[in-house]
Write an enzyme that holds these catalytic residues in place. Structure first.
Site, PDB file in Angstrom:
ATOM      1  N   LEU A   1     -59.556 160.557  44.962  1.00 36.11           N
ATOM      2  CA  LEU A   1     -60.318 160.748  46.244  1.00 36.11           C
ATOM      3  C   LEU A   1     -59.957 160.052  47.375  1.00 36.11           C
ATOM      4  CD1 LEU A   1     -63.737 160.772  44.728  1.00 36.11           C
ATOM      5  CD2 LEU A   1     -62.781 163.066  45.756  1.00 36.11           C
TER       6      LEU A   1
ATOM      7  N   ILE B   1     -62.744 156.002  28.813  1.00 36.83           N
ATOM      8  CA  ILE B   1     -62.750 155.498  27.825  1.00 36.83           C
ATOM      9  C   ILE B   1     -61.910 154.086  28.187  1.00 36.83           C
ATOM     10  CG2 ILE B   1     -61.627 154.520  25.404  1.00 36.83           C
ATOM     11  CD1 ILE B   1     -62.731 158.049  24.970  1.00 36.83           C
TER      12      ILE B   1
ATOM     13  N   CYS C   1     -30.644 155.816  49.327  1.00 41.15           N
ATOM     14  CA  CYS C   1     -29.838 154.991  47.416  1.00 41.15           C
ATOM     15  C   CYS C   1     -29.297 156.899  46.474  1.00 41.15           C
ATOM     16  CB  CYS C   1     -31.781 155.361  46.814  1.00 41.15           C
ATOM     17  SG  CYS C   1     -30.895 154.338  45.064  1.00 41.15           S
TER      18      CYS C   1
ATOM     19  N   HIS D   1     -33.634 151.187  49.466  1.00 42.50           N
ATOM     20  CA  HIS D   1     -34.826 152.106  50.334  1.00 42.50           C
ATOM     21  C   HIS D   1     -35.568 151.442  51.376  1.00 42.50           C
ATOM     22  CE1 HIS D   1     -34.635 154.641  46.729  1.00 42.50           C
ATOM     23  NE2 HIS D   1     -34.366 153.232  45.925  1.00 42.50           N
TER      24      HIS D   1
ATOM     25  N   GLU E   1     -37.329 152.897  53.117  1.00 42.58           N
ATOM     26  CA  GLU E   1     -38.915 153.118  53.178  1.00 42.58           C
ATOM     27  C   GLU E   1     -39.691 152.257  52.402  1.00 42.58           C
ATOM     28  OE1 GLU E   1     -36.251 154.074  50.817  1.00 42.58           O
ATOM     29  OE2 GLU E   1     -37.567 154.899  49.476  1.00 42.58           O
TER      30      GLU E   1
HETATM   31  N1  GLN Z   1     -29.902 157.205  39.911  1.00 48.01           N
HETATM   32  C1  GLN Z   1     -28.931 156.170  40.984  1.00 48.01           C
HETATM   33  C2  GLN Z   1     -28.762 154.809  40.484  1.00 48.01           C
HETATM   34  O1  GLN Z   1     -29.221 155.039  39.037  1.00 48.01           O
HETATM   35  C3  GLN Z   1     -29.823 156.261  42.542  1.00 48.01           C
HETATM   36  C4  GLN Z   1     -31.781 155.460  42.135  1.00 48.01           C
HETATM   37  C5  GLN Z   1     -32.466 155.546  42.969  1.00 48.01           C
HETATM   38  O2  GLN Z   1     -32.616 156.777  44.160  1.00 48.01           O
HETATM   39  N2  GLN Z   1     -33.271 155.193  43.623  1.00 48.01           N
HETATM   40  O3  GLN Z   1     -28.215 154.460  40.712  1.00 48.01           O
END
Ligand code: GLN
Length: 532
Positions: A17, A151, A383, A509, A511
């Site tokens: 939700l 539960i 990545c 990353h 993001e």
């Molecule tokens: N599989 C790749 C690694 O472990 C990239 C991981 C990812 O994209 N987060 O290095």
């Protein structure tokens, strides 16, 4: 402020939700009033963290700066509040039991029978209050995962009951329920809400505030009826109707005075309604943008948008910043190949190749990258996306046709992406990747430097494999540069092709570090390039 105030957000009727969005919206409104706020999520599953869950089970795995693999709601908390969360903001049943069992082994409870009540509930309460006591937050908002009546969430609900008793006015419960519309009867139904509140009452909790999720706006009579049946003040029955964007929810909550009601119920001064200027500017831009930017997201979980939650939001934030409407297309990497890449990708302004694990769909990522590299389409690889950029370039430009990542082919003679040294002998899969924020030193003569405008950046990681430095000179001699490197380990963090319009791969990353009022610089730069 003297005492930390604890607000609990529970959910009833059905899951999904949007408790996380309601918690974030309330947090945002209190923060806009000048309070120091944090939000945490308690998940009733037994996994220690969500790192070992696949995206089909639980959507994206979010990563905090301190390297915790977290529930994706922590991403919402950060995007709304613009402050980082930590491992302490996400607790699971597994973590609670692990800690209690460790204490039992150590002899902390010597002589006692260790039980759910009081030992498990005490441990839950200790963790609920940890951030309040340690970091002196004014408000700690705790979202309890799952649905009342499950539960597995019983010990959490029992802990909330005990804390309400112990903390009195410093504690409050917001319960989120669902009011369905029955098309055949042309009526909305409040019975599920009544049942859900009854269930909470049976467990000893009378919620002070109800938030009703509904597809259409409810009349006053419906809210009055819910108030009457559920022992809640009428003004404290708030509706959360569908809106175009999750970022509008704080405004919908503010219109109905959710923050004021919270303050009143906690015996706190109410004061002026905050302006929320940057937030409103973002919303205005999002609604009024005329031109769009068309981005293709290449990944293997495209039927599951939650799998790329933070990427979607980062793209939206960056597009909005540049006055563009985000026109996002999910492209299934398993369906992409050399024959159809041009058809599918040629109309895109930019392509993002997603992170991920394993072989499935990887050939489609190579096909996408060969096409965007050769056709000068702005491309961001994150990545695994960056690692596939490296492999594609090795195969097609360096002519190492057997180049691969050792994740995909351990026996490849040209492992241009290889397992990190410290990952080689690990046995445990949980929490053992290279996780969290690490420094990266950026080459001043690079697009990434133009994006971040500084030489040392910090971004979050989640991986086991790395660029193989043995090939670095070969790549660089052919126009594929390693422009970001970890200062301590020399791990390559950023690659780019300087001759290309915008072709950047990052091992980290970005993001996980992009918020409404502060979009990530790399996403801003990518969208800017794609918009030209
Ligand atoms: N599989 C790749 C690694 O472990 C990239 C991981 C990812 O994209 N987060 O290095």
């Amino acid at each position: 402020m003297a005492d930390t105030k604890y607000i609990f957000v529970t959910g009833g009727v059905v899951s999904s939700l949007g408790k996380g969005i309601i918690a974030s919206s309330l947090g945002k409104l209190l923060q806009a009033r000048g309070y120091k706020v944090t939000i945490q999520k308690f998940d009733p599953y037994i996994n220690i963290d969500s790192g070992t869950l696949n995206p089909y089970e639980h959507g994206e795995c979010y990563v905090t700066e301190d390297g915790h693999e977290a529930d994706l709601d922590l991403g919402h908390y950060e995007r709304f509040l613009n402050i980082p969360t930590t491992k302490a903001n996400n607790i699971t049943t597994g973590r609670i039991y692990q800690s209690v069992i460790n204490k039992e082994r150590r002899g902390d409870y010597l002589g006692k029978t260790v039980q759910v009540i009081p030992h498990i509930t005490d441990e839950i309460k200790r963790n609920i209050m940890l951030l309040g006591s340690k970091h002196k937050f004014d408000f700690v908002i705790t979202e309890i995962g799952g649905t009342v009546g499950d539960i597995e969430s019983l010990p959490f609900i029992e802990s909330v009951r005990q804390l309400r008793w112990e903390l009195g006015k410093n504690c409050l419960c917001v319960h989120l329920t669902y009011v369905p519309y029955i098309a055949a009867a042309k009526e909305v139904k409040t019975k599920p809400t009544q049942h859900s509140v009854k269930m909470l009452q049976e467990q000893g909790i009378q919620p002070e505030i109800l938030v009703l999720r509904t597809e259409r706006q409810l009349g006053k009579d419906i809210c009055r009826k819910v108030a009457l049946f559920c022992n809640v003040e009428e003004k404290a029955v708030i509706q959360s109707y569908d809106v175009d964007s999750i970022y509008e929810v704080p405004l919908v909550m503010a219109q109905q005075n959710l923050d004021e009601i919270v303050l009143q119920k906690m015996n706190m001064p109410v004061g002026e309604k905050p302006e929320m200027k940057p937030w409103n500017e973002f919303l205005t831009k999002m609604k009024t943008a005329q031109k769009s930017v068309k981005i293709g997201l290449v990944g293997k979980y495209v039927e599951l948008p939650d799998a790329y939650k933070s990427i979607n939001e980062s793209l939206l934030q960056a597009a909005t910043f540049h006055n563009r409407k985000l026109d996002l297309h999910f492209i299934h990497s398993e369906k992409l190949n050399d024959d159809n890449a041009a058809d599918i990708l040629s109309s895109m302004d930019g392509i993002l190749v997603a992170p991920g694990f394993g072989q499935r769909g990887i050939e489609g990522k190579y096909a996408a990258l060969e096409y965007t590299r050769e056709n000068n389409i702005p491309t961001l690889g994150i990545c695994l996306g960056m690692q596939t950029m490296v492999v594609e370039f090795a195969r097609n430009v360096l002519k190492l046709s057997d180049a691969n990542s050792s994740e995909i082919d351990e026996l490849s003679p040209n492992k241009v992406i290889d397992i990190m040294e410290e990952q080689k002998n690990l046995i445990d899969m949980g929490g053992s990747m290279r996780l969290g924020a690490y420094d990266c030193v950026i080459d001043k003569d690079s697009k990434v430097y133009k994006a971040y405008k500084k030489e040392i950046i910090k971004e979050r990681h989640r991986h086991r494999f790395e660029f193989n430095n043995a090939y670095k000179s070969q790549f660089e001699a052919n126009g594929f540069k390693c422009v970001g490197v970890n200062p301590d380990t020399k791990l390559v963090e950023v690659v780019e092709i300087p001759s290309h319009k915008w072709y950047v791969g990052v091992q980290f990353h970005p993001e996980y570090n992009s918020t409404v009022v502060s979009p990530n610089p790399l996403f801003l730069s990518f969208i800017e390039a794609a918009s030209q």
